[in-house]
Write an enzyme that holds these catalytic residues in place. Structure first.
Site, PDB file in Angstrom:
ATOM      1  N   THR A 253       0.898  -1.100  -0.156  1.00  0.00           N
ATOM      2  CA  THR A 253       0.159   0.069  -0.020  1.00  0.00           C
ATOM      3  C   THR A 253       0.971   1.140   0.114  1.00  0.00           C
ATOM      4  O   THR A 253       1.869   1.113   0.507  1.00  0.00           O
ATOM      5  CB  THR A 253      -0.854   0.098   0.957  1.00  0.00           C
ATOM      6  OG1 THR A 253      -1.639   1.293   1.286  1.00  0.00           O
ATOM      7  CG2 THR A 253      -0.098  -0.136   2.629  1.00  0.00           C
ATOM      8  N   ASP A 254       0.489   2.236  -0.504  1.00  0.00           N
ATOM      9  CA  ASP A 254       0.886   3.556  -0.900  1.00  0.00           C
ATOM     10  C   ASP A 254       0.756   4.209   0.785  1.00  0.00           C
ATOM     11  O   ASP A 254      -0.123   3.740   1.727  1.00  0.00           O
ATOM     12  CB  ASP A 254       0.447   4.449  -1.661  1.00  0.00           C
ATOM     13  CG  ASP A 254       1.243   5.560  -2.134  1.00  0.00           C
ATOM     14  OD1 ASP A 254       2.213   5.815  -1.723  1.00  0.00           O
ATOM     15  OD2 ASP A 254       0.919   6.377  -2.940  1.00  0.00           O
ATOM     16  N   LYS A 255       1.194   5.434   1.033  1.00  0.00           N
ATOM     17  CA  LYS A 255       1.493   5.694   2.121  1.00  0.00           C
ATOM     18  C   LYS A 255       0.495   7.290   2.126  1.00  0.00           C
ATOM     19  O   LYS A 255      -0.818   7.263   2.871  1.00  0.00           O
ATOM     20  CB  LYS A 255       2.692   6.339   2.744  1.00  0.00           C
ATOM     21  CG  LYS A 255       2.613   6.995   4.067  1.00  0.00           C
ATOM     22  CD  LYS A 255       3.982   7.925   4.669  1.00  0.00           C
ATOM     23  CE  LYS A 255       4.304   8.885   3.814  1.00  0.00           C
ATOM     24  NZ  LYS A 255       3.387  10.223   4.093  1.00  0.00           N
ATOM     25  N   THR A 484      -2.054  -0.826  -4.084  1.00  0.00           N
ATOM     26  CA  THR A 484      -2.919   0.177  -3.819  1.00  0.00           C
ATOM     27  C   THR A 484      -2.087   1.489  -4.560  1.00  0.00           C
ATOM     28  O   THR A 484      -0.861   1.460  -4.545  1.00  0.00           O
ATOM     29  CB  THR A 484      -3.402   0.711  -2.670  1.00  0.00           C
ATOM     30  OG1 THR A 484      -2.247   1.506  -1.905  1.00  0.00           O
ATOM     31  CG2 THR A 484      -3.628  -0.480  -1.861  1.00  0.00           C
TER      32      THR A 484
END
Length: 731
Positions: A253-255, A484
Site C-alpha cells: 500500500t501507498d502511504k 494500492t
C-alpha cells in the site's frame, strides 16, 4: 518549463540556441526520432468476442457440434451450440471492458508541491506553483517519463489463476474421459456393437464430462460479488480480481492519502530559551499567509487557530513567501513602535541567521526520526534574531489505518508500505499503524535472491518502476499480490498486480488500470473485498467439487455400465438433459449463503481431485445399486430403467451440492434461498417429466418418490464419511 508536447527530442548531438531549433533542425529530429506520441493498441470488440471461442473448453464443444451434425444429430448439436454461445456471451458481457488506461493519460505531479531548482527535471502536466521556469525539451514520445510509464502499463500482464484453475480441472477430466472412451470403443469392437450408436454416445459422454457451465458460473458468481461490493464502496472493473482477492496474501500500500490523511498537521512544537509552545506556534503563524495556499502554511495556521492564537495579531508590514533558494519565509510587523521580524524555514538556514543559536541538530534528528518535517522559527528586530523553537509537521495516519492493518493480518494478509517518502518518515508511519519497522530502500528489490520481499515491511524512496518490479518479485515468489495507488505513476503496478486497488481520490488513469476502485476514503473497504471474495471462493469450491464428483460418477457409471451390461444405461438425449438439470440449475450456488475463511484461499487441484474421487466412488456404489435393483429385482424394461437412472443422477447431483458445501455436517448451516428453490424446482420438474413420460419413458411416481428417499438417506450417511475425508485431506 520542460514539456514533451513538441516534436523535439533529446539534444545529445545538438546544441540548441537560445531561440530554439530552426524548422530544418526540427524536421531532421522528427525524421530521426519520430513524432511526440505514444502508440496505442485498441482491439476491436468483435475480435475480443471471437477470441472467447478460441480456448480448450470451446474447442471441445465446437468439435462435438461438428461431429453431431455429421452424424445427423441436429437436436443435440443445437443444444450444445446454445451452451457454447451462452458461455461466450455471458463472459463477454461481464468481463468485456475496454482498456482505457492509455487513452486517459494526463501525467500529474505530486500530491504536495515539490521543490525544483536549476538542473531539475519537469514532466508534461506539471504546474509551476511559485516562481518561473524555463527549460529545454530533452525527450519526446516513448522516451519521455510519460512514454515509459505508458509502456509499463501496456506491458503489464496479470496471470489469471482463475483461468489456470479451470484449464487444470478440464485437463484432469479430459484425460479420464479419453481413457474411458478408449476402453468403451475397445469393448464395442470386441462385442460387435454398432459404431453408429457407440460414437454419438461417446461424444455426448465427453460433453457431459466437460465443465461447460464452470466458466459461466465463475463469471456469474463474481458478477454478483461485484454488485455486492459496489454497495460497500468497492467498484470492480476486472471480475477476475474478486477471485484473486480471496487468495491475496500480500497487500502493498501507498502511504500518502491511503494510510495517512494526505493533510499536513502540526505534530509537535519544541521550544528554546524563554519561549512557550504557544508563543512559538504564534510566531510561526505570523510567518505564514493563507493566500499562498501552501500546505505547510495552512497546517500551521490551522493549529494556531485551534489554540486561539490568531487574535490581536500585529499589523504586518511585509511578507516574503517561502522560496526554494532562501528556504525560508519572513514576515515583518510593527509592535510597540518597533519593527519586528519573524522567520520560519529549514533549521540550518534559520540557525545561520541567528546570533548565538542553540545547537539544533540533536532535536532536529529526534523529530526527523519520527517522520516529521521540521521547521525552525526565529524572531527578533531588524538587526538581531533569536531561535524560538522548532515546529514538526506530519501527514498523520488515518484513524482507521491501525485497525485496518490488524484486521488484514487477522485474515492472513501481510501489509507492506511502498512510498516515495524518505526512510525515516516511512518507518515512523509504518510503525505507528503496526505495519512494521523494517524499512528498506528500493535498490534492495534488485536482490536476485528476493530476500527483501520477506525481510522488509517498508520500501521507501521508491519510483513507479520500483512498484512495478516489486509486484513482479512478489509474483515470482509465489505470492498473490495486491497493490494500492492513486497517481498516474502507479498505473503500471496497479495493472500488473492480481488485485490492483485505486483509492477514492485516484486519477482516471489509475482507476482504469486498477481492477478495483474504492469510493470511500482510506482502505477500510478492502476488508469487504477480501471477505466477499472468500465467500465467492467457498461457493465456487462447492460448485467445482460437486461438478468433479458428478463428472466422475457419470463418466465411470455410463462407460463401465455399458461394458458390464452390454446396453446403454442412459440415452444420449438424457445425458444432454443432465447438463441443464445439474450444471445450470446448480449455478444458483453463486448466491449461496456461506461464511468467509480466516486465511487466504488457493486452489489445490490434486487435493480437490482426490477428495472428489473418494466421494464419487462412494456415490457410484449407490448408482450401480439402483441400476441392478431396477434391472434384477424390479425387472424394469430398458427404457424405464434408463429413466430411473436419469432421475437417480439428477437427485444425487442435487444432493452432492449440500453434501460438499460445508466441511461440517450439512445441517449446521442454512443454504441460500435461491439454491434451495432451484433444487426443489429441479426435483419437482424432473419427477413430473419422469412420471408423465416427457422426453423419456414414464415410470411410477411411487418409484420416483422411493428413489428420492433412498438418495436422501444414503447422502445423510455419507455426510459422516465426508467429515473424516475433509479432516484428513483439508486440515
Amino acid at each position: 518549463m520542460a514539456s514533451s508536447g513538441t516534436d523535439l527530442d533529446r539534444a545529445s548531438n545538438h546544441t540548441p540556441n537560445a531561440k530554439g531549433l530552426t524548422s530544418a533542425e526540427a524536421a531532421q529530429r522528427l525524421a530521426a526520432e519520430g513524432p511526440n506520441a505514444v502508440s496505442e493498441e485498441q482491439p476491436h470488440p468483435l475480435r475480443v468476442l471471437l477470441q472467447k471461442f478460441w480456448a480448450p473448453v470451446p474447442w471441445m464443444l465446437e468439435a462435438t457440434i461438428v461431429l453431431q451434425l455429421a452424424l445427423g444429430k441436429a437436436h443435440e448439436a443445437a443444444i450444445i451450440s446454445f451452451l457454447l454461445i451462452f458461455n461466450v456471451v455471458l463472459a463477454f458481457v461481464q468481463e468485456g471492458r475496454a482498456n482505457r488506461a492509455l487513452a486517459l493519460f494526463a501525467l500529474t505531479g505530486e500530491s504536495l508541491p515539490v521543490e525544483a531548482s536549476s538542473g531539475s527535471s519537469a514532466y508534461a502536466g506539471s504546474i509551476v506553483k511559485r516562481g518561473e521556469a524555463t527549460g529545454e525539451v530533452t525527450a519526446t514520445g516513448g522516451r519521455t517519463y510519460f512514454g515509459k510509464t505508458a509502456e509499463l502499463v501496456r506491458s503489464a500482464r496479470t496471470v489469471s489463476h482463475l483461468q489456470t484453475t479451470i484449464l487444470t480441472i478440464v485437463k484432469y477430466l479430459i484425460v479420464l474421459d479419453l481413457m474411458l472412451v478408449a476402453a468403451l470403443f475397445g469393448y464395442a469392437l470386441a462385442a460387435g456393437m454398432s459404431l453408429s450408436e457407440t460414437l454419438p454416445f461417446a461424444l455426448i459422454l465427453l460433453v457431459a464430462s466437460v465443465p461447460v457451465a464452470l466458466p459461466a458460473t465463475f463469471t456469474l458468481a463474481t458478477a454478483l460479488g461485484a454488485l455486492e461490493l459496489s454497495k460497500r464502496g468497492v467498484l470492480v472493473t476486472r471480475l477476475s480480481a474478486i477471485e484473486e482477492a480471496a487468495a491475496m496474501n500480500v497487500l502493498a500500500t501507498d502511504k500518502t492519502g491511503t494510510i495517512t490523511l494526505n493533510q499536513l498537521a502540526v505534530a509537535e512544537v519544541s521550544t528554546f530559551t524563554s519561549y512557550s509552545e504557544d508563543q512559538v506556534l504564534r510566531l510561526a503563524a505570523l510567518a505564514c499567509d493563507e493566500a499562498t495556499q501552501d500546505p505547510i502554511d495552512m497546517a500551521i495556521l490551522e493549529a494556531a487557530h485551534k489554540h486561539g492564537l490568531l487574535t490581536n495579531l500585529p499589523t504586518r508590514q511585509q511578507f516574503i513567501p517561502f522560496d526554494t533558494t532562501s528556504k525560508r519565509s519572513e514576515a515583518q510587523f510593527e509592535q510597540d513602535g518597533q519593527l519586528q521580524r519573524t522567520l520560519k524555514g529549514a533549521p540550518p538556514v534559520i540557525a545561520a541567521l541567528c546570533a548565538q543559536a542553540p545547537a539544533l541538530e540533536t532535536e532536529v534528528e529526534r523529530l526527523s526520526a519520527n517522520g516529521y518535517r521540521v521547521l525552525a522559527v526565529a524572531s527578533g528586530n531588524a538587526s538581531t534574531l533569536q531561535v524560538a523553537g522548532l515546529v514538526a509537521l506530519q501527514d498523520p495516519p488515518r484513524p482507521d489505518s491501525r485497525k485496518l492493518v490488524q484486521s488484514l493480518k487477522d485474515l492472513g494478509v501481510r501489509v507492506m508500505m511502498v512510498t516515495g517518502d524518505g526512510l525515516a518518515t516511512a518507518r515512523a508511519v509504518a510503525s505507528e499503524v503496526d505495519i512494521g519497522e523494517r524499512a528498506c530502500r528500493p535498490d534492495s528489490l534488485h536482490d536476485s535472491a528476493n530476500h527483501a520481499i520477506d525481510e522488509c515491511d517498508v520500501f521507501a524512496g521508491v519510483y513507479p518502476e520500483d512498484k512495478f518490479h516489486l509486484v513482479q518479485q512478489l509474483q515470482r515468489s509465489g505470492h498473490v499480490s495486491g497493490m494500492t495507488g492513486d497517481g498516474v505513476n502507479d498505473a503500471p503496478a496497479l495493472k500488473q498486480a492480481e488485485v490492483g486497488i485505486a483509492v477514492s481520490n485516484a486519477s482516471d488513469v489509475a482507476k482504469a488500470a486498477a481492477s478495483m476502485v474504492l469510493t470511500n476514503p482510506g482502505l477500510i473497504d478492502v476488508l469487504a473485498a477480501v471477505k466477499v471474495s472468500r465467500r465467492i471462493y467457498q461457493r465456487m469450491l462447492t460448485y467445482t467439487l460437486n461438478k468433479i464428483i458428478k463428472t466422475l460418477e457419470i463418466a465411470i457409471f455410463l462407460s463401465v455400465g455399458v461394458m458390464l451390461t452390454g446396453v446403454f444405461v442412459v440415452t444420449p438425449i438424457l445425458i444432454v438433459l443432465l447438463l441443464f438439470t445439474n450444471d445450470f440449475v446448480t449455478m444458483s450456488i453463486a448466491s449461496d449463503r456461506v461464511a468467509f475463511s480466516k486465511r487466504p484461499e488457493r486452489w489445490h487441484i490434486p487435493t480437490l481431485m482426490l477428495t472428489a474421487a473418494i466421494l464419487a466412488a462412494l456415490v457410484l456404489v449407490l448408482s450401480f445399486s439402483v441400476f441392478f435393483v431396477g434391472r434384477d429385482w424390479l425387472h424394469l424394461p430398458l427404457p424405464q430403467l434408463q429413466t430411473l437412472i436419469f432421475v437417480m443422477l439428477v437427485f444425487t447431483g442435487q444432493g452432492n451440492v449440500y453434501l460438499v458445501r460445508e466441511r461440517r455436517h450439512l445441517w449446521h448451516s442454512r443454504p441460500g434461498h435461491w439454491l434451495v428453490l432451484a433444487s426443489l424446482l429441479d426435483i419437482i420438474v424432473v419427477s413430473l417429466f419422469a412420471s408423465f413420460g416427457i422426453l423419456m419413458t414414464p415410470i411410477s411416481p411411487l418409484l420416483v418418490l422411493a428413489l428420492l428417499v433412498v438418495v436422501v438417506v444414503y447422502l445423510l450417511l455419507l455426510d459422516f464419511v465426508k467429515i473424516r475425508i475433509f479432516r484428513h485431506l483439508h486440515p
